[in-house]
Design an enzyme around this catalytic site. Structure first.
Site, mmCIF file in Angstrom:
data_model
loop_
_atom_site.group_PDB
_atom_site.id
_atom_site.type_symbol
_atom_site.label_atom_id
_atom_site.label_comp_id
_atom_site.label_asym_id
_atom_site.label_seq_id
_atom_site.Cartn_x
_atom_site.Cartn_y
_atom_site.Cartn_z
ATOM 1 N N HIS A 194 14.898 -32.797 -19.255
ATOM 2 C CA HIS A 194 14.567 -33.577 -18.052
ATOM 3 C C HIS A 194 13.123 -33.368 -17.613
ATOM 4 O O HIS A 194 12.784 -33.640 -16.471
ATOM 5 C CB HIS A 194 15.531 -33.212 -16.921
ATOM 6 C CG HIS A 194 16.942 -33.573 -17.259
ATOM 7 N ND1 HIS A 194 17.460 -34.829 -17.022
ATOM 8 C CD2 HIS A 194 17.913 -32.862 -17.883
ATOM 9 C CE1 HIS A 194 18.709 -34.873 -17.460
ATOM 10 N NE2 HIS A 194 18.999 -33.692 -17.990
ATOM 11 N N GLU A 226 4.216 -11.547 -15.803
ATOM 12 C CA GLU A 226 3.645 -10.570 -14.862
ATOM 13 C C GLU A 226 2.869 -9.460 -15.553
ATOM 14 O O GLU A 226 1.932 -8.928 -14.977
ATOM 15 C CB GLU A 226 4.684 -10.027 -13.877
ATOM 16 C CG GLU A 226 5.778 -9.188 -14.448
ATOM 17 C CD GLU A 226 6.785 -8.760 -13.394
ATOM 18 O OE1 GLU A 226 6.459 -8.691 -12.211
ATOM 19 O OE2 GLU A 226 7.927 -8.482 -13.787
ATOM 20 N N TRP A 265 -3.134 -2.302 -1.456
ATOM 21 C CA TRP A 265 -2.867 -3.641 -1.999
ATOM 22 C C TRP A 265 -3.386 -4.585 -0.927
ATOM 23 O O TRP A 265 -2.804 -4.696 0.153
ATOM 24 C CB TRP A 265 -1.370 -3.839 -2.226
ATOM 25 C CG TRP A 265 -1.041 -5.118 -2.928
ATOM 26 C CD1 TRP A 265 -1.018 -5.315 -4.277
ATOM 27 C CD2 TRP A 265 -0.693 -6.373 -2.331
ATOM 28 N NE1 TRP A 265 -0.685 -6.620 -4.549
ATOM 29 C CE2 TRP A 265 -0.478 -7.295 -3.379
ATOM 30 C CE3 TRP A 265 -0.553 -6.818 -1.027
ATOM 31 C CZ2 TRP A 265 -0.125 -8.617 -3.162
ATOM 32 C CZ3 TRP A 265 -0.201 -8.145 -0.794
ATOM 33 C CH2 TRP A 265 0.010 -9.027 -1.856
ATOM 34 N N CYS A 305 0.827 -1.204 0.000
ATOM 35 C CA CYS A 305 0.000 0.000 0.000
ATOM 36 C C CYS A 305 0.860 1.252 0.000
ATOM 37 O O CYS A 305 1.987 1.254 0.491
ATOM 38 C CB CYS A 305 -0.866 0.021 1.248
ATOM 39 S SG CYS A 305 -1.796 -1.480 1.483
ATOM 40 N N ASN A 327 0.107 0.791 5.982
ATOM 41 C CA ASN A 327 0.735 -0.170 5.077
ATOM 42 C C ASN A 327 1.402 -1.219 5.947
ATOM 43 O O ASN A 327 2.188 -0.869 6.834
ATOM 44 C CB ASN A 327 1.787 0.536 4.203
ATOM 45 C CG ASN A 327 2.668 -0.450 3.457
ATOM 46 O OD1 ASN A 327 2.224 -1.538 3.100
ATOM 47 N ND2 ASN A 327 3.921 -0.083 3.254
ATOM 48 N N GLY A 328 1.108 -2.490 5.716
ATOM 49 C CA GLY A 328 1.729 -3.540 6.527
ATOM 50 C C GLY A 328 0.678 -4.550 6.958
ATOM 51 O O GLY A 328 -0.414 -4.605 6.398
ATOM 52 N N LYS A 338 4.581 -2.945 -6.428
ATOM 53 C CA LYS A 338 5.998 -2.718 -6.708
ATOM 54 C C LYS A 338 6.901 -3.177 -5.569
ATOM 55 O O LYS A 338 7.938 -3.759 -5.784
ATOM 56 C CB LYS A 338 6.184 -1.222 -6.975
ATOM 57 C CG LYS A 338 7.599 -0.818 -7.305
ATOM 58 C CD LYS A 338 7.909 -1.038 -8.753
ATOM 59 C CE LYS A 338 9.317 -0.669 -9.117
ATOM 60 N NZ LYS A 338 9.761 -1.461 -10.281
ATOM 61 N N LYS A 395 9.009 -11.509 -16.748
ATOM 62 C CA LYS A 395 8.520 -10.234 -17.288
ATOM 63 C C LYS A 395 7.258 -10.466 -18.102
ATOM 64 O O LYS A 395 6.285 -9.749 -17.968
ATOM 65 C CB LYS A 395 9.624 -9.627 -18.162
ATOM 66 C CG LYS A 395 9.796 -8.153 -18.117
ATOM 67 C CD LYS A 395 10.531 -7.576 -16.952
ATOM 68 C CE LYS A 395 10.102 -7.993 -15.615
ATOM 69 N NZ LYS A 395 10.892 -7.496 -14.514
ATOM 70 N N GLU A 455 14.220 -14.430 -16.143
ATOM 71 C CA GLU A 455 13.734 -13.062 -16.021
ATOM 72 C C GLU A 455 12.840 -12.693 -17.218
ATOM 73 O O GLU A 455 11.812 -12.029 -17.048
ATOM 74 C CB GLU A 455 14.932 -12.097 -15.906
ATOM 75 C CG GLU A 455 14.591 -10.627 -15.895
ATOM 76 C CD GLU A 455 13.661 -10.191 -14.765
ATOM 77 O OE1 GLU A 455 13.442 -10.967 -13.818
ATOM 78 O OE2 GLU A 455 13.135 -9.066 -14.850
ATOM 79 N N ARG A 462 2.382 1.205 -5.899
ATOM 80 C CA ARG A 462 2.563 0.340 -4.729
ATOM 81 C C ARG A 462 1.356 -0.570 -4.490
ATOM 82 O O ARG A 462 1.424 -1.513 -3.710
ATOM 83 C CB ARG A 462 2.795 1.192 -3.485
ATOM 84 C CG ARG A 462 4.038 2.040 -3.549
ATOM 85 C CD ARG A 462 4.192 2.832 -2.274
ATOM 86 N NE ARG A 462 4.448 1.967 -1.150
ATOM 87 C CZ ARG A 462 5.647 1.622 -0.720
ATOM 88 N NH1 ARG A 462 6.712 2.096 -1.312
ATOM 89 N NH2 ARG A 462 5.796 0.826 0.308
HETATM 90 C C1 F6R Z 1 9.325 -8.002 -11.081
HETATM 91 C C2 F6R Z 1 9.668 -7.285 -9.881
HETATM 92 C C3 F6R Z 1 9.710 -8.032 -8.599
HETATM 93 C C4 F6R Z 1 10.785 -7.454 -7.675
HETATM 94 C C5 F6R Z 1 10.732 -8.125 -6.304
HETATM 95 C C6 F6R Z 1 11.831 -7.634 -5.394
HETATM 96 O O1 F6R Z 1 9.369 -7.185 -12.206
HETATM 97 O O2 F6R Z 1 9.899 -6.111 -9.919
HETATM 98 O O3 F6R Z 1 9.895 -9.395 -8.800
HETATM 99 O O4 F6R Z 1 12.028 -7.643 -8.263
HETATM 100 O O5 F6R Z 1 9.495 -7.873 -5.705
HETATM 101 O O6 F6R Z 1 11.766 -6.261 -5.225
HETATM 102 P P1 F6R Z 1 13.026 -5.437 -4.747
HETATM 103 O O7 F6R Z 1 14.035 -5.491 -5.824
HETATM 104 O O8 F6R Z 1 12.501 -4.047 -4.525
HETATM 105 O O9 F6R Z 1 13.508 -6.084 -3.501
#
Ligand code: F6R
Length: 610
Positions: free
Chosen positions: A506, A490, A76, A2, A102-103, A605, A487, A483, A27
Site C-alpha cells: 500500500h 538508532e 543531554w 541528563c 535534569n529536566g 537512555k 534498533k 523494533e 543518560r
Molecule cells: C530504544 C529505546 C527507547 C526506549 C524509550 C522508552 O532502544 O531504548 O526507545 O524504549 O525511550 O524508555 P522506557 O522503556 O525506559 O520507558
C-alpha cells in the site's frame, strides 16, 4: 536525559563524581561538569567540558580539585547548544551557589526576565541557570529556606543537586517529575539520577518522591516536602551488583547486554510460571475474580517499550480474548481518554521514568483504571505510582539501545496474557502447559542464537554497504520488524523502516530497488505463506532479501539473497528469537560503520522530559 550526582562524605569528592558521571553517561553526553567545594580555600572549583565525560576527566586529572562536597552533571541538551557555558554546574552571580539539573524549567523565560531586572547577570542560554540566581535572590542566611522559596516559583520538571559555599556541610537534592535517589553509605552520602551511579559505594538507597527534598549533612539525611513538612522516607536495599554495570571484557555494553538475554529471560520467569502454565506475580497479585472484571486492556509505552506493548496487545487478544490496544503514551496523553474502571492499564517502561508514559499512567489512574507498571527499576516512579508492578529483574541496562530488557518485556507480556487468559477461562490446560514449556526452554534457544553470532556478523558486514532497509513481518513479527528497524537506525544512523507484510503493497514497496534491502521475518507462524508471497513481490522489484526462517526450512533458499536460520519454536518464542537476531545484526552493522554503539548521537537512555 541528563545525569546528576552529588557527594558529601570523608573521601575526596572529585574521583567519586568522575566515576559516577562515567556510570551515568548513558543518560546524556553532550557536555559535562563538576563543582567541588574546595576545603580551606573557601571557594568552589567548577570544571566543565564541551564534550563527553572523558574530556572532563582528562581536565580534572590535570587539575584535581580537593574537597569533600561536590556535584556533577552529564548533559543531554534541551535549552542551549552543548558548549562550555551551557554545561552544568551553573552558579549564581558570585559563584557561591552551585546547581546541577535534569529536566526542564518551563517558566524560565519569565523568571530570567524578573531576575535580570533585579540585577542578576546570566551567562548561559540554559533554563537551569535561573535556579542558582533565584536561590541567591531569596538567600538571607538560610540556604535550605532559600532553596524552598525558589522551588515554589519553578514550574516544570527537575531533579536538582546543589550546595552553597555558605553551608559547607550541606548537600541538597530535590525532585519534581524527574528521578532522584539518595545513597546512604558509611559516613557518606550521595544524590544521583539513578542507582547505577552509586552502586559501587552503597546498596542502601532512599528514593525521593514527587515534590520532595533531601537535606544531606554529615549527620544524616532529612527528607521533607518542598514546603518543609517532614516525610518518612523508605530506604530500599538494591540487589544490583557493580559488575552488572561494567563492560566485563566486552567491547560494548550493548553486546554484553545481548549476551545476558538468556539470564534476563530466566529472571523474568523465575518464581512466576508453574509447569501447568499457572502464572503468579508477587507485586501484582490480583485474584481471578478481580481480573475477570476487565473488559479491555490498554498498553502504554514509548519507543522499544511501545513495540513490546504491541506484542502484548496481540497476545492478550489472542490468548485471553480481551480487547487490547497498545498506544504511544505521548499521543494517548493528549487524546480524550475513554478508559475507566473496566480497563486494565499496563504501562511498559524499562526505566520507569519516561515522562510521557508516566503522564499516561496518571491519566489512566485518575479515570479509575487499575494500573500495572512493567519495569526494570524497583522503586521507579512508574512502579510507585501504579497499583501493581511486574519487575523485569534484568539488572542494569547501560547501552542506550534497549536489548535484553525488550526481550524481558516480551516475556512479561506473555506471562500477563497467560494470567489473564487463565482468569477469564479462555485457555485450556494443554495450551497452558505448551506455552509454559516453550517459555522455559527459551533461555537455551536464545543461547543457540547467540552461538550463531559469527554468521550474523558476516551478514552484517555484507549489508552494511546499504543505506536504506525495510523490515517486514506479520502478526507478532510486525512489532518485531518495527523494533528491528528502530534498533538499526538508532545505533547506525541508517534509514530503516518497519512495515507489516500486508501494508507493504500500500505504499512502502515503492521505495524498493536493488539498493534497498528487505529484512523479512518468515519464521513459522500462521501467516508464513503470506510472508513468502511478500518476499516474491519484493524480489520481483530487485530488492535484496535477508530472510529469517525457522531452522530446517528451505523454502526461501532459492528466492532470498541470504537466509538466517532461527531455532524452530512457536510464534511467541520465535518472535523473541528473531528479535535477538535483529539486535545482533544492528549491533554488527553499527560496529562495521564505526558508530558509537553505546552512546548514539542525539539519544539518551531515559527520556524524562516531554
Ligand atoms: C530504544 C529505546 C527507547 C526506549 C524509550 C522508552 O532502544 O531504548 O526507545 O524504549 O525511550 O524508555 P522506557 O522503556 O525506559 O520507558
Amino acid at each position: 536525559m541528563c545525569g546528576i550526582i552529588g557527594y558529601l562524605g570523608d573521601r575526596e569528592a572529585t574521583p567519586v563524581l568522575m566515576d559516577g558521571l562515567k556510570r551515568l553517561e548513558y543518560r546524556g553526553y553532550d557536555s559535562a561538569g563538576v563543582a567541588v567545594l574546595q576545603q580551606g580555600a573557601e571557594m568552589t572549583s567548577v570544571t566543565k567540558s564541551e564534550a563527553k565525560v572523558d574530556l572532563l576527566i582528562a581536565k580534572l586529572q590535570d587539575n584535581m580539585p580537593s574537597g569533600r562536597l561536590g556535584i556533577g552533571h552529564t548533559r543531554w541538551a534541551t535549552h542551549g547548544k552543548p558548549t562550555i557555558v551551557n554545561a552544568h554546574p551553573h552558579t549564581d552571580c558570585y559563584g557561591r551557589i552551585s546547581v546541577v539539573h535534569n529536566g526542564i524549567i518551563e517558566n524560565f523565560a519569565e523568571l530570567k526576565q524578573e531576575l535580570e531586572a533585579a540585577g542578576h547577570e546570566f551567562v548561559s542560554d540554559t533554563d537551569t541557570e535561573v535556579v542558582p540566581h533565584l536561590i541567591e535572590q531569596y538567600y538571607k542566611g538560610d540556604f535550605l529556606s532559600a532553596v524552598r522559596q525558589a522551588l515554589q516559583r519553578i514550574r516544570g520538571a527537575y531533579a536538582l543537586a546543589m550546595f552553597s559555599l555558605e553551608d559547607p556541610e550541606l548537600l541538597v537534592g530535590a525532585r519534581l517529575n524527574a528521578p532522584l535517589v539518595v545513597g546512604i553509605g558509611e559516613g557518606e552520602y550521595f544524590v544521583a539520577s539513578d542507582i547505577t551511579a552509586i552502586i559501587p559505594y552503597t546498596k542502601k538507597v532512599l528514593i525521593l518522591g514527587e515534590g520532595e527534598m533531601a537535606a544531606v549533612t554529615p549527620l544524616g539525611s532529612t527528607v521533607t516536602t518542598l514546603d518543609g513538612l517532614p516525610v518518612e522516607a523508605k530506604v530500599i536495599h538494591v540487589d544490583w551488583d557493580v559488575s552488572q554495570a561494567e563492560k566485563g571484557g566486552f567491547p560494548h555494553f550493548m553486546l554484553k547486554e545481548i549476551q545476558e538475554t538468556p539470564e534476563a529471560v530466566s529472571n523474568a520467569l523465575r518464581g512466576r510460571l508453574d509447569e501447568d502454565g499457572h502464572v503468579s506475580f508477587m507485586e501484582f497479585n490480583a485474584s481471578d475474580q478481580h481480573l475477570r472484571r476487565f473488559e479491555e486492556v490498554r498498553l502504554l509505552g514509548m519507543g522499544t517499550s511501545l513495540h513490546a506493548a504491541m506484542v502484548g496487545e496481540n497476545v492478550i487478544e489472542d490468548w485471553a480474548g480481551i480487547p487490547a490496544r497498545a498506544q504511544d503514551a505521548s499521543e494517548f496523553r493528549y487524546r480524550r481518554p475513554t478508559l475507566g474502571e473496566r480497563t486494565l492499564t499496563v504501562v511498559i517502561t524499562q526505566s520507569g521514568e519516561t515522562a510521557d508514559t508516566l503522564v499516561g499512567l496518571r491519566q489512566a489512574r485518575d479515570r479509575g483504571s487499575l494500573t500495572v507498571a512493567v519495569t526494570n527499576v524497583v522503586g521507579s516512579t512508574a512502579a510507585r505510582d501504579s497499583d501493581g508492578a511486574i519487575y523485569l529483574h534484568s539488572g542494569p541496562e547501560i547501552g542506550v539501545a534497549s536489548t535484553k530488557t525488550f526481550i524481558a518485556h516480551l516475556v512479561s507480556q506473555y506471562l500477563l496474557a497467560l494470567r489473564l487468559a487463565t482468569a477469564h477461562g479462555r485457555v485450556s490446560l494443554e495450551r497452558r502447559e505448551e506455552i509454559a514449556r516453550s517459555l522455559k526452554t527459551l533461555p537455551d534457544e536464545i543461547r543457540r542464537v547467540l552461538a550463531n553470532h559469527k554468521e550474523i556478523a558476516r551478514l552484517a558486514h555484507h549489508y552494511s554497504r546499504f543505506r536504506n532497509f525495510m523490515y517486514v513481518g506479520r502478526g507478532l513479527n510486525h512489532p518485531v520488524a518495527l523494533e528491528g528497524a528502530l534498533k538499526l537506525k538508532e545505533i547506525s544512523y541508517l534509514h530503516a523502516e518497519g512495515s507489516s507484510g500486508g501494508e507493504l503493497k500500500h505504499g512502502p514497496i515503492a521505495l524498493l530497488d536493488r539498493d534497498f534491502p528487505v529484512v523479512a521475518i518468515c519464521t513459522d507462524c500462521a501467516t508464513k505463506e503470506k510472508m513468502i508471497s511478500n518476499v516474491h513481490e519484493v524480489v520481483a522489484r530487485d530488492a535484496p532479501v535477508l530472510a529469517l526462517v525457522s531452522e530446517g526450512d528451505h523454502n526461501l533458499d532459492d528466492l532470498a539473497t541470504d537466509v538466517i536460520e532461527v531455532p524452530a519454536a512457536d510464534e511467541a518464542a520465535s518472535a523473541i528469537l528473531s528479535s535477538v537476531v535483529l539486535q545482533l545484526f544492528a549491533y554488527h552493522v553499527a560496529v562495521e560503520l564505526g558508530c558509537d554503539v553505546d552512546q548514539p548521537r542525539n539519544l539518551a537512555k531515559s527520556v524524562t522530559v516531554e
